[in-house]
Design an enzyme around this catalytic site. Structure first.
Site, PDB file in Angstrom:
ATOM      1  N   ILE A 251      47.162  41.230  38.622  1.00  0.00           N
ATOM      2  CA  ILE A 251      46.150  42.275  38.535  1.00  0.00           C
ATOM      3  C   ILE A 251      46.284  43.302  39.654  1.00  0.00           C
ATOM      4  O   ILE A 251      46.014  44.487  39.451  1.00  0.00           O
ATOM      5  CB  ILE A 251      44.738  41.639  38.552  1.00  0.00           C
ATOM      6  CG1 ILE A 251      44.473  40.968  37.205  1.00  0.00           C
ATOM      7  CG2 ILE A 251      43.653  42.650  38.866  1.00  0.00           C
ATOM      8  CD1 ILE A 251      43.132  40.295  37.105  1.00  0.00           C
TER       9      ILE A 251
ATOM     10  N   ALA B 202      52.486  41.310  48.850  1.00  0.00           N
ATOM     11  CA  ALA B 202      52.236  40.334  47.781  1.00  0.00           C
ATOM     12  C   ALA B 202      51.890  41.100  46.516  1.00  0.00           C
ATOM     13  O   ALA B 202      51.205  42.127  46.577  1.00  0.00           O
ATOM     14  CB  ALA B 202      51.098  39.387  48.152  1.00  0.00           C
TER      15      ALA B 202
ATOM     16  N   ASP C  66      40.742  28.756  43.487  1.00  0.00           N
ATOM     17  CA  ASP C  66      42.194  28.884  43.372  1.00  0.00           C
ATOM     18  C   ASP C  66      42.832  28.623  44.732  1.00  0.00           C
ATOM     19  O   ASP C  66      43.568  29.442  45.265  1.00  0.00           O
ATOM     20  CB  ASP C  66      42.539  30.288  42.869  1.00  0.00           C
ATOM     21  CG  ASP C  66      43.908  30.351  42.217  1.00  0.00           C
ATOM     22  OD1 ASP C  66      44.442  29.292  41.864  1.00  0.00           O
ATOM     23  OD2 ASP C  66      44.449  31.465  42.065  1.00  0.00           O
TER      24      ASP C  66
END
Length: 509
Positions: free
Chosen positions: A137, A133, A290
């Site tokens: 950042i 993934a 999130d």
């Protein structure tokens, strides 16, 4: 600030927004005045050929943001939590900003790890995969620990990301001040404050030790939650630029067909997602900020596994009680009580009419409750609620923005598993449990006990405080009329003394 460089960045950014056809959408969301719109086009249009092209398959705004790089992607993600700033439509468009960047090389990731821990990668991991993934950042690799053969996730910051963010933050501050200076209407959106909030958030995410701490806190809070698990950080292998956690095995939450094929109950999972989110927010005041499909998996045993703790929300106990009362009021369709809670909390100015506000809330709630279950939406409710609270002069409650946005995201995940989900029925058990434990007689007794502990802790100082206050008010030069009320410190001491005495008598009796 480096003015000329930032002006060039502003031009390049504007050119990218024009080339991607996003400029009009952004200016509309900002409700920019004609003068600012004209200036934006005048500065950027001649340089449109310098703008980045971006991915034509994406919506205009997300196309421009992803083309501009990591800092802009992260800024877009933060703005997606601020519907009060960019509007509900823009916030919904920005929420699609997930893991859009290509990964950096595995060789660079390994070099970063070796620099952080000052030893060869072969002394730490028996296996180390290519990226699984990649986000704005950092990126994640799967690895196997050499010392015990356990499978782990290794998160590594992008090389040079700190420098890149500081450079872009400088430009963001410049743009915010430019907008505020030339657009009086934009000042209500507080562009400078938004950039400062973004800077605080990003600086926290650029230190992976802080994310490890957030993961650890979340895991501790939710240890007793049935059907939910959080990967725990491995502290001796986590640093500022590298974080190692337990590997989260499972089916991605974004693949309902695979979840169903694995034998899991989609309806049960959809209800559990909402109930867990509300439990974390109301019970703990600490929740995943999130909680989209990309940060959730379904483990082989059916547990919901959450990961990526870059954004976590926190609300104090008083705000949790207010929010719970508002939710239960809507669930019970008691709009008068919902209105009273808003006034009691100071969310609506006291000079407004509580009856009119209750009627406005009824106009929000009743059409939604009249819908089929598949159309009852928290997102729709919040959109209507924003309109009502703006009309009644309710200022933005910044502490609730992330909570509201996160609940909308959690609802979206739940509906992707079960489109017919009645979110109010699913939410009711968690809210009622919180109300029962925190707003009834039991909660009142707990409040009294906490207050007694605080007063007892400082009771030894009350005599000196009383003496000093009385002496100050007894001095001839400070003589006051006989009807002057006692100083607040004296009243506080008297009340505290009576309270502590009463508690002591009660205990003795």
């Amino acid at each position: 600030m480096r003015g000329p460089i930032n002006i060039w960045r502003l031009i390049r950014t504007g050119a990218t927004f024009i080339r991607s056809r996003a400029m009009h959408t952004v200016l509309e969301a900002m409700d920019a005045p004609p003068r600012l719109r004209a200036a934006a086009y005048a500065i950027s249009a001649p340089f449109a050929w310098l703008g980045y092209k971006g991915d034509p398959n994406l919506p205009p705004v997300t196309r421009a943001i992803t083309a501009l790089g990591p800092a802009y992607i992260k800024f877009g993600q933060i703005l997606s939590t601020r519907a009060d700033v960019v509007g509900p439509e823009m916030a919904a468009q920005l929420r699609v900003l997930q893991d859009r960047l290509p990964p950096f090389s595995t060789a660079l990731a390994k070099r970063t790890i070796e620099e952080e821990f000052e030893r060869p990668i072969s002394e730490m991991f028996a296996e180390f995969s290519e990226p699984v993934a990649a986000a704005s950042i950092a990126q994640v690799h799967q690895a196997t620990l050499l010392r015990n053969g356990e499978k782990v996730a290794v998160k590594v910051l992008r090389p040079g990301i700190e420098k890149a963010f500081r450079r872009d933050l400088d430009a963001f501050h410049f743009v915010a001040k430019f907008i505020e200076r030339f657009s009086r209407a934009s000042r209500r959106l507080r562009p400078t404050d938004v950039v400062k909030h973004f800077e605080r958030t990003v600086m926290g995410e650029l230190d992976l030790r802080m994310e490890a701490a957030r993961a650890s806190q979340f895991a501790a809070n939710t240890a007793g939650d049935a059907g939910f698990s959080v990967p725990k950080p491995i502290w001796d292998m986590s640093s500022r630029r590298v974080m190692v956690l337990d590997w989260a095995e499972g089916v991605p939450m974004g693949d309902p067909e695979a979840i169903k094929a694995a034998g899991h109950d989609l309806v049960g999972l959809s209800e559990r997602i909402l109930q867990l989110f509300l439990s974390h927010a109301l019970r703990d005041g600490y929740f995943h900020g999130d909680m989209h499909q990309g940060n959730l998996k379904v483990a082989p045993n059916g547990d919901i596994v959450a990961y990526d703790f870059g954004i976590m929300g926190q609300i104090d106990e008083y705000t949790r009680r207010v929010y719970a009362e508002i939710l239960i009021g809507f669930i019970q369709r008691d709009y008068r009580r919902v209105a009273e809670v808003h006034f009691e909390a100071g969310y609506v100015p006291a000079d407004r009419d509580v009856n009119e506000f209750a009627l406005a809330l009824r106009a929000v709630g009743e059409p939604i409750f009249g819908m089929d279950a598949s159309h009852i939406s928290m997102a729709r409710l919040l959109a209507y609620l924003f309109e009502v609270t703006e009309r009644f002069g309710m200022p933005t409650r910044t502490e609730l923005i992330l909570l509201q946005r996160s609940m909308v995201v959690a609802e979206g995940v739940a509906r992707s598993l079960n489109p017919s989900l009645n979110m109010w029925q699913a939410a009711k058990p968690a809210v009622e449990t919180y109300i029962r434990e925190n707003l009834g007689p039991k909660a009142a007794l707990q409040d009294v006990q906490r207050a007694a502990k605080v007063i007892t802790r400082y009771s030894s100082r009350f005599p000196d405080m009383l003496k000093a206050s009385i002496e100050r008010h007894s001095e001839p030069q400070d003589a006051a009329p006989a009807d002057k009320p006692l100083h607040p410190a004296i009243w506080a001491g008297i009340v505290a003394a009576v309270f502590v005495g009463g508690v002591a008598i009660g205990l003795i009796a």
